[in-house]
Design an enzyme around this catalytic site. Structure first.
Site, PDB file in Angstrom:
ATOM      1  CG  ASN A 102     -17.960  24.455 -24.560  1.00  0.00           C
ATOM      2  OD1 ASN A 102     -18.983  24.840 -25.107  1.00  0.00           O
ATOM      3  ND2 ASN A 102     -16.955  23.888 -25.210  1.00  0.00           N
ATOM      4  CB  SER A 152      -0.934  -0.003   1.222  1.00  0.00           C
ATOM      5  OG  SER A 152      -0.188  -0.141   2.417  1.00  0.00           O
ATOM      6  CE  LYS A 196      -4.418   2.715   5.095  1.00  0.00           C
ATOM      7  NZ  LYS A 196      -5.312   1.538   5.116  1.00  0.00           N
ATOM      8  CD  GLN A 255      -2.917  -2.499   2.289  1.00  0.00           C
ATOM      9  OE1 GLN A 255      -2.170  -2.662   3.251  1.00  0.00           O
ATOM     10  NE2 GLN A 255      -2.691  -3.046   1.114  1.00  0.00           N
ATOM     11  CD  GLU A 294     -20.107  21.007 -19.749  1.00  0.00           C
ATOM     12  OE1 GLU A 294     -20.582  20.236 -20.582  1.00  0.00           O
ATOM     13  OE2 GLU A 294     -19.140  21.751 -20.003  1.00  0.00           O
ATOM     14  CE  LYS A 330     -20.472  25.147 -27.790  1.00  0.00           C
ATOM     15  NZ  LYS A 330     -20.295  23.701 -27.896  1.00  0.00           N
ATOM     16  CB  SER A 364     -15.332  24.207 -29.382  1.00  0.00           C
ATOM     17  OG  SER A 364     -15.222  23.340 -30.491  1.00  0.00           O
ATOM     18  CG  ASN A 417      -3.775  -4.839  13.211  1.00  0.00           C
ATOM     19  OD1 ASN A 417      -3.171  -4.707  12.148  1.00  0.00           O
ATOM     20  ND2 ASN A 417      -4.087  -6.022  13.717  1.00  0.00           N
ATOM     21  CG  HIS A 422     -42.430  19.084 -12.066  1.00  0.00           C
ATOM     22  ND1 HIS A 422     -42.540  17.740 -11.798  1.00  0.00           N
ATOM     23  CD2 HIS A 422     -43.168  19.707 -11.113  1.00  0.00           C
ATOM     24  CE1 HIS A 422     -43.334  17.560 -10.747  1.00  0.00           C
ATOM     25  NE2 HIS A 422     -43.716  18.748 -10.304  1.00  0.00           N
TER      26      HIS A 422
HETATM   27  N1  ARG Z   1      -1.165  -1.262   5.407  1.00  0.00           N
HETATM   28  C1  ARG Z   1      -2.075  -1.782   6.356  1.00  0.00           C
HETATM   29  C2  ARG Z   1      -3.422  -1.109   6.205  1.00  0.00           C
HETATM   30  O1  ARG Z   1      -3.475  -0.128   5.586  1.00  0.00           O
HETATM   31  C3  ARG Z   1      -1.567  -1.520   7.744  1.00  0.00           C
HETATM   32  C4  ARG Z   1      -2.036  -2.500   8.764  1.00  0.00           C
HETATM   33  C5  ARG Z   1      -1.422  -3.789   8.516  1.00  0.00           C
HETATM   34  N2  ARG Z   1      -1.720  -4.713   9.561  1.00  0.00           N
HETATM   35  C6  ARG Z   1      -1.552  -6.033   9.388  1.00  0.00           C
HETATM   36  N3  ARG Z   1      -1.843  -6.773  10.371  1.00  0.00           N
HETATM   37  N4  ARG Z   1      -1.117  -6.534   8.273  1.00  0.00           N
HETATM   38  O2  ARG Z   1      -4.445  -1.583   6.680  1.00  0.00           O
END
Ligand code: ARG
Length: 456
Positions: A280, A18, A320, A317, A285, A278, A272, A105, A151
């Site tokens: 726009n 990640s 994100k 994960q 939009e 044009k 355009s 965690n 409407h």
């Molecule tokens: N990169 C992980 C996440 O975004 C971090 C936590 C990873 N924990 C694990 N037990 N593998 O969730």
């Protein structure tokens, strides 16, 4: 020694890593690590000497993050591993003490709470700026008449100021939703460990105080699996983006030749490649089109979380990228909407002539008959008959003959004609929150008060 005898497959690494996107959590990760090591030392879990070294390493990483970004290493799985590796490169083996009494965690949940808090604040500020611009633009067009629509059919005339302020109140509710995100992120996850707590006598309240959390999460199992605050942010962002989409859609319509109500400034329009004439309204939009993308991120995270057994699962994960893209999309849209609205030019004559359509006074004619004692339903039917008559003959209501009006409006022909010709149907909307000038002035006053509270 490692638990594993074989190296990771490249495909697994690509799927599992990640670092490409979570590196933007680095400033928050450093901040929480600094608070963590200070607490560890205060509780006698590491020595003051270790703390000083870890702080030195973390400060050095912070400086790197602020200048060139976190130095990348192909082996880093995520931002937490990358920062720990870098600290260890800088301060030596004592870097390995950084992860004492902590799991990734509770660490990642804490980074995310800090990130969401920062962007809930940014969202609230950006919303307030747009609200401020709407008030200014409403003030400049306080008594410009325009048709109000239901409407997308002309319904009753309103003031442009009144219409624009409708968005002010929608955005005020968005502001409240972002404020709620601050409540939702106020409980510190750190200290929950992997899921069950940690084997050291830590002080979570010390860490909470240093990081600006009002409380600590009561249950370690909940703390590491909780992503409610991300859902709350995404829900607030999706609703806000939907409001911007409605605003954008109206500007697209209004700036068309057919409506001709307004013109987007050059700075927010494009030409355009083929048609030289044009101009726009692309910004409007794109505001219109971005909302479903933000809403999709909310739905996607519900998909990730639903049915997920407690506690941490790697599925988490996946929170994100949805969050980050929603933040980037919404913050850009809010800023662009603010610039576009601030620089919009309205066309008074076009608005006024559309608002002068006599049929927009039909409700006022019905209400006149009501004042003369006719039940509203009967009055509605009578005026509908007059409208139909006028449409069939291709004339305006005021061009109906005296006899037609007399017959169709229970004998009140003169008064009906006066109302239709007078065209003063805005002034009659005197109920609170209505479009009569004095009511819009009141509304503006309350809007200014809301802005002052928000800035205070
Ligand atoms: N990169 C992980 C996440 O975004 C971090 C936590 C990873 N924990 C694990 N037990 N593998 O969730």
């Amino acid at each position: 020694m490692s638990r594993f005898s074989d190296p990771q497959d490249a495909l697994f690494r690509a799927l599992n890593s990640s670092i490409a996107f979570d590196r933007r959590l680095a400033p928050y990760d450093v901040e929480q690590s600094l608070a963590h090591v200070r607490m560890l030392a205060a509780r006698g879990i590491i020595t003051d000497g270790d703390r000083a070294e870890l702080e030195r390493g973390l400060e050095a990483v912070r400086a790197e993050v602020e200048t060139d970004g976190l130095p990348a290493d192909a082996g880093d799985e995520d931002v937490h591993m990358a920062i720990e590796r870098r600290v260890t490169e800088i301060v030596g083996p004592v870097g390995g003490k950084l992860h004492t009494a902590r799991s990734r965690n509770d660490q990642v949940a804490t980074d995310l709470a800090l990130f969401v808090r920062a962007h809930a604040l940014a969202g609230r500020e950006a919303v307030l700026r747009l609200m401020g611009v709407l008030v200014e633009v409403a003030e400049r067009h306080i008594d410009w008449a325009m048709p109000g629509y239901t409407h997308l059919q002309r319904a009753q005339p309103v003031y442009l100021s009144h219409h624009l302020l409708a968005y002010f109140w929608k955005l005020r509710r968005d502001r409240d939703r972002f404020e709620f995100c601050l409540v939702a992120t106020d409980e510190l996850p750190l200290g929950a460990g992997a899921l069950a707590g940690v084997n050291f006598d830590t002080s979570r309240t010390d860490v909470a105080r240093e990081l600006g959390f009002g409380a600590v999460a009561e249950n370690s199992i909940d703390a590491v699996s909780n992503r409610d605050f991300v859902l709350d942010y995404l829900a607030a962002a999706a609703t806000c983006a939907t409001h911007l989409s409605q605003l954008g859609a109206e500007i697209v319509l209004w700036s068309s030749e057919e409506f001709g109500f307004c013109e987007v400034a050059d700075a927010f329009a494009s030409g355009s490649s083929m048609m030289p004439q044009k101009k726009n309204p692309d910004a409007a939009e794109l505001l219109r089109a971005k909302a479903p993308r933000v809403a999709a991120h909310l739905v996607a995270l519900h998909g990730v979380l639903h049915g997920l057994p407690l506690t941490y699962n790697k599925d988490l994960q996946e929170d994100k990228e949805h969050l980050f893209d929603a933040v980037d999309t919404l913050e850009l849209c809010l800023a662009a909407a603010t610039g576009m609205i601030e620089s919009l030019a309205f066309h008074r004559e076009r608005l006024a002539s559309a608002a002068a359509d006599e049929f927009l006074g039909a409700t006022d004619v019905a209400d006149l008959l009501v004042r003369r004692g006719v039940p509203f339903r009967d009055a509605h039917r009578m005026v509908a008959g007059l409208v139909r008559h006028a449409l069939e003959r291709g004339v305006a209501l005021s061009e109906l003959t005296d006899e037609e009006l007399e017959k169709g409006a229970a004998g009140y022909a003169d008064e009906v004609r006066a109302i239709v010709v007078g065209g003063d149907w805005i002034a009659s909307k005197v109920s609170r929150g209505g479009t009569a000038r004095a009511r819009v002035e009141e509304q503006l006053e309350r809007a200014r008060e809301v802005l002052l509270e928000g800035r205070g």
